[in-house]
Design an enzyme around this catalytic site. Structure first.
Site, PDB file in Angstrom:
ATOM      1  N   THR A   1       0.873  -1.180   0.000  1.00  0.00           N
ATOM      2  CA  THR A   1       0.000   0.000   0.000  1.00  0.00           C
ATOM      3  C   THR A   1       0.906   1.225   0.000  1.00  0.00           C
ATOM      4  O   THR A   1       1.935   1.235   0.683  1.00  0.00           O
ATOM      5  CB  THR A   1      -0.939   0.106   1.220  1.00  0.00           C
ATOM      6  OG1 THR A   1      -1.421   1.460   1.321  1.00  0.00           O
ATOM      7  CG2 THR A   1      -0.266  -0.225   2.554  1.00  0.00           C
ATOM      8  N   ILE A   2       0.505   2.245  -0.739  1.00  0.00           N
ATOM      9  CA  ILE A   2       1.310   3.475  -0.703  1.00  0.00           C
ATOM     10  C   ILE A   2       1.266   4.102   0.687  1.00  0.00           C
ATOM     11  O   ILE A   2       2.116   4.898   1.039  1.00  0.00           O
ATOM     12  CB  ILE A   2       0.869   4.520  -1.759  1.00  0.00           C
ATOM     13  CG1 ILE A   2      -0.569   4.986  -1.536  1.00  0.00           C
ATOM     14  CG2 ILE A   2       1.074   4.000  -3.163  1.00  0.00           C
ATOM     15  CD1 ILE A   2      -0.905   6.273  -2.286  1.00  0.00           C
ATOM     16  N   ASP A   3       0.255   3.737   1.494  1.00  0.00           N
ATOM     17  CA  ASP A   3       0.067   4.405   2.799  1.00  0.00           C
ATOM     18  C   ASP A   3       1.066   3.951   3.863  1.00  0.00           C
ATOM     19  O   ASP A   3       1.200   4.626   4.886  1.00  0.00           O
ATOM     20  CB  ASP A   3      -1.352   4.144   3.327  1.00  0.00           C
ATOM     21  CG  ASP A   3      -2.429   4.677   2.399  1.00  0.00           C
ATOM     22  OD1 ASP A   3      -2.117   5.535   1.555  1.00  0.00           O
ATOM     23  OD2 ASP A   3      -3.581   4.221   2.519  1.00  0.00           O
TER      24      ASP A   3
ATOM     25  N   VAL B   1      -1.698  10.247  -9.036  1.00  0.00           N
ATOM     26  CA  VAL B   1      -0.353  10.251  -9.629  1.00  0.00           C
ATOM     27  C   VAL B   1       0.622   9.582  -8.646  1.00  0.00           C
ATOM     28  O   VAL B   1       1.634   8.998  -9.044  1.00  0.00           O
ATOM     29  CB  VAL B   1       0.049  11.696 -10.001  1.00  0.00           C
ATOM     30  CG1 VAL B   1       0.334  12.542  -8.778  1.00  0.00           C
ATOM     31  CG2 VAL B   1       1.230  11.724 -10.936  1.00  0.00           C
ATOM     32  N   GLN B   2       0.275   9.599  -7.349  1.00  0.00           N
ATOM     33  CA  GLN B   2       1.126   8.940  -6.331  1.00  0.00           C
ATOM     34  C   GLN B   2       1.011   7.423  -6.394  1.00  0.00           C
ATOM     35  O   GLN B   2       1.846   6.705  -5.862  1.00  0.00           O
ATOM     36  CB  GLN B   2       0.712   9.395  -4.923  1.00  0.00           C
ATOM     37  CG  GLN B   2       0.960  10.855  -4.652  1.00  0.00           C
ATOM     38  CD  GLN B   2       0.070  11.387  -3.529  1.00  0.00           C
ATOM     39  OE1 GLN B   2       0.510  11.547  -2.410  1.00  0.00           O
ATOM     40  NE2 GLN B   2      -1.191  11.653  -3.833  1.00  0.00           N
TER      41      GLN B   2
ATOM     42  N   GLY C   1      -2.722   9.106   1.824  1.00  0.00           N
ATOM     43  CA  GLY C   1      -2.286   8.500   3.081  1.00  0.00           C
ATOM     44  C   GLY C   1      -3.405   7.840   3.854  1.00  0.00           C
ATOM     45  O   GLY C   1      -3.166   7.096   4.791  1.00  0.00           O
TER      46      GLY C   1
ATOM     47  N   ARG D   1       3.111  33.174  -2.924  1.00  0.00           N
ATOM     48  CA  ARG D   1       1.838  32.571  -2.532  1.00  0.00           C
ATOM     49  C   ARG D   1       2.086  31.466  -1.518  1.00  0.00           C
ATOM     50  O   ARG D   1       3.169  30.890  -1.493  1.00  0.00           O
ATOM     51  CB  ARG D   1       1.236  31.823  -3.723  1.00  0.00           C
ATOM     52  CG  ARG D   1       0.616  32.632  -4.761  1.00  0.00           C
ATOM     53  CD  ARG D   1       0.255  31.698  -5.914  1.00  0.00           C
ATOM     54  NE  ARG D   1      -0.451  32.442  -6.937  1.00  0.00           N
ATOM     55  CZ  ARG D   1      -0.432  32.122  -8.216  1.00  0.00           C
ATOM     56  NH1 ARG D   1       0.260  31.069  -8.642  1.00  0.00           N
ATOM     57  NH2 ARG D   1      -1.107  32.828  -9.087  1.00  0.00           N
TER      58      ARG D   1
ATOM     59  N   ARG E   1      -3.068  28.710  -2.721  1.00  0.00           N
ATOM     60  CA  ARG E   1      -3.577  27.792  -3.750  1.00  0.00           C
ATOM     61  C   ARG E   1      -3.327  26.351  -3.302  1.00  0.00           C
ATOM     62  O   ARG E   1      -2.446  26.102  -2.470  1.00  0.00           O
ATOM     63  CB  ARG E   1      -2.841  28.007  -5.074  1.00  0.00           C
ATOM     64  CG  ARG E   1      -3.016  29.355  -5.668  1.00  0.00           C
ATOM     65  CD  ARG E   1      -4.432  29.544  -6.228  1.00  0.00           C
ATOM     66  NE  ARG E   1      -4.480  30.760  -7.002  1.00  0.00           N
ATOM     67  CZ  ARG E   1      -4.220  30.832  -8.312  1.00  0.00           C
ATOM     68  NH1 ARG E   1      -3.879  29.763  -8.987  1.00  0.00           N
ATOM     69  NH2 ARG E   1      -4.284  31.979  -8.942  1.00  0.00           N
TER      70      ARG E   1
END
Ligand code: F6P
Length: 341
Positions: free
Chosen positions: A126-128, A272-273, A171, A163, A265
């Site tokens: 898992t990316i998490d 994309v992750q 996550g 900015r 912003r």
């Protein structure tokens, strides 16, 4: 012996690298043959399979996504789910099942192995990075790399326009991606679900950053929430209708603008992750996990998950990974907070 392989839950980079290593070692060293189950637990539940041999995995090491497909099917929610899986494995003469997944998928594998005696071996992905029992999950390093590269780019444009740029990273219930990419990318604030944030404190960090003549970058995990609020959920229509954990970045940017008078912003990094080619570390980890998973099958070590401890690959009970999310250690968060403001 015939071995089944499935990838379940949300995808991540490195899944194909696991499958490739499993098949290469299984065929070459142990003379196994393999069957790929399609779309996670839907495959064994419905007997849906795809051929899985050395030619099928050739060239897949750097490929993102999953060649086996995936789904969030929960076989235990079907009244006869366990019986159907058992019958399908028997019909296909599958004697072991390598399950590559996150908490949901491995939670099912744990129940099937422990309570029903099914021959499951697990690989954590898992990316998490929120699975107990292992230092790292497949996919995490790639996601951190993508988020860090984005933060690096956002610094220069934030500076040009003076900015605030809020970067919303993924996550889920944990802030591992936010903490690692925020630290690596030199963020001026990192907000995670484990530590509800104070908007006034975030604004104070933003203001002090401008005072030092720099434009602030605020990294916020999609599951983070203000002290007196809840995680922001965005309603969605269409086939996957419901709510999504997303929107805290935009909400926070509006609050910062309102309270500090500075333009803010938001960049939502989103999928994309999760997409694309795995990083070298994820290829290394996925490959080693695959090699060790097929060894676990060979040793009859069912009910175990391969895990990274330091630089060693070890076996832990799958139940360990399935228990609750592994959250960011408060001491780690405190350590990185020296850079806030
Ligand atoms: O669990 C992986 C993950 O990418 C989380 O980081 C994120 O919150 C969630 O999945 C997004 O899920 P979906 O792709 O279903 O919107």
């Amino acid at each position: 012996m015939r071995v089944g392989v499935l990838t379940g839950g949300r995808d991540c980079p490195g899944l194909n690298a696991v499958v490739r290593a499993v098949v290469r070692k299984g065929v070459q060293e142990y003379g196994y043959d393999f069957v790929g189950f399609v779309d996670g637990w839907r495959g064994p539940l419905e007997g849906d399979t795809v051929a899985l041999d050395i030619p099928a995995v050739r060239g897949t090491l750097p490929r993102g996504g999953t060649l086996l497909g995936t789904s969030r099917t929960h076989p235990l929610e079907h009244p006869d789910g366990v019986r159907r899986i058992r019958d399908n494995l028997a019909k296909l003469e599958v004697e072991a099942l390598i399950t590559i997944g996150g908490r949901d998928t491995l939670g099912t594998a744990a129940v099937l192995a422990q309570d029903h005696g099914l021959p499951c071996v697990a690989v954590p992905k898992t990316i998490d990075n929120d699975l107990h029992g292992t230092d790292r999950t497949v996919g995490f390093d790639t996601a951190v790399g993508v988020a860090t590269a984005a933060i690096d780019r956002l610094h220069t444009t934030a500076e040009s326009h003076k900015r605030v740029l809020v970067v919303e990273v993924m996550g889920g219930e944990t802030g591992w991606i936010a903490v690692h990419s925020g630290l690596a990318g030199g963020a001026n604030a990192i907000l995670i679900p484990e530590r509800p944030f104070d908007v006034d404190q975030v604004c104070a960090w933003v203001t002090s950053r401008f005072r030092a003549s720099y434009a602030p970058i605020v990294v916020v995990a999609d599951g983070a929430a203000p002290r007196d609020g809840k995680p922001v959920l965005t309603p969605v229509a269409g086939p996957a209708s419901g709510v999504r954990l997303s929107g805290v970045g935009e909400w926070l940017a509006r609050e910062i603008e309102h309270r500090t008078g500075k333009e803010a912003r938001t960049t939502v990094l989103g999928h994309v992750q999760r997409g694309g080619s795995p990083s070298p570390f994820d290829r290394w980890l996925a490959t080693r996990f695959g090699l060790h998973a097929v060894d676990a099958v060979h040793d009859g070590a069912f009910g175990t998950m391969v895990a990274l401890r330091g630089t060693d690959i070890v076996r832990v009970p799958i139940t360990e990974a399935a228990a609750g999310p592994k959250t960011v250690d408060p001491a780690l968060y405190d350590e990185v907070s020296v850079f806030f403001g």
